[in-house]
Each structure stands twice: as structure tokens, then as C-alpha cells.
Design a protein around this motif. Sequence first.
Motif: not given
Length: 173
Positions: A71-80
Amino acid sequence: MNNLETRVLQLVGENVTSPDVFTDTDAGMAPVRDSINDAIQEIVMLTGGQKRTYFLPLRSQQAFYRIRLNDGYFGWVSDCWLVNIRRRLEQTDFTRLSHHDPRWMVPTGTPVSYFPVGDELIGIYPKPSSSSDALEVTYVEIPKAYTGSTDKVKLRIDFQDAVVHFAVSEYWA
């Protein structure tokens, strides 16, 4: 024609019921939709407005994982998070890893950090020693552009005015 497109046309002085320049077809509304899509994607990138959760099963001896979105593009990881251990992984990068351990591709064990690689890969350090855990990755998703009048526009209500004004300013620029 959706609500955002109608508001843009009103602000640029176009007659909404019988438009002259921007006809109510996919081809006629394409410039307005392009501006609205640019605004939506930029606002989401700046604010981190659409967060999603992705569960990633870990595999033994594998350091890199691809995250594919529909549904979209990967921006950035905020939490893992490591799910079974309930521990947050620390974000790192290649420079820090190389300084910490020049042979960072060799060790295995319980992962302690992650690092982004490009726009759809993340790496895990050290490589998992077993395939029994998973990552819960919370990331910012940048929505794909909508192309038709019936497509759903993914945008918070709070940002609608900003999107409309961005599109109008692109028109007048």
C-alpha cells in the motif's frame, strides 16, 4: 472529483461545476492529483503521520531482511522489538558496526541492533542463531499516489488544509 480536488479548484479560481481547464476526467485532473500526491507524501515524510507494524520472522544465520509493502513505500523504522524476549533493538549503521566489530557479518546470537539498508532492507546484528524469534517493526509508511477519483486518499484530517495550500501554491508557482 474528491473533496481535496474540489477545494484546490475553488482556490485557483476554477468553476467546480463546469471546469474550463481541469476537466473532471482522470487526464484532466492529473496535474491537480500530482500536486496533491506530492503534498501528501511530503507531509507524511516530515511528520511520520502513517505508522504501521510489520512482523518479520527471523531466520537462522540471516542478517538482511526485505520488507515489501503493497500500500505504500517504506519510510523509516521508528521502533524495532524482539517479540519473544520483549527487548527493543538499538538502531545502528555500517560505520558504527565496523568500528565496534570489523567482522560484524560473522557473529551469531541474540540480535541487539538493527540498521536500515536502502529503501526496503533492514539488517540485524548479530545474525540470529535460531529461527525461533520474530521482529515487530514499527515503521512510517509513505502512501502510494492515488490516480482516480474513486481511490482512497490516505491522509489525516488535520493535514488536509496543508495539502490543499501546497497544491495551490504549486499551481501558482
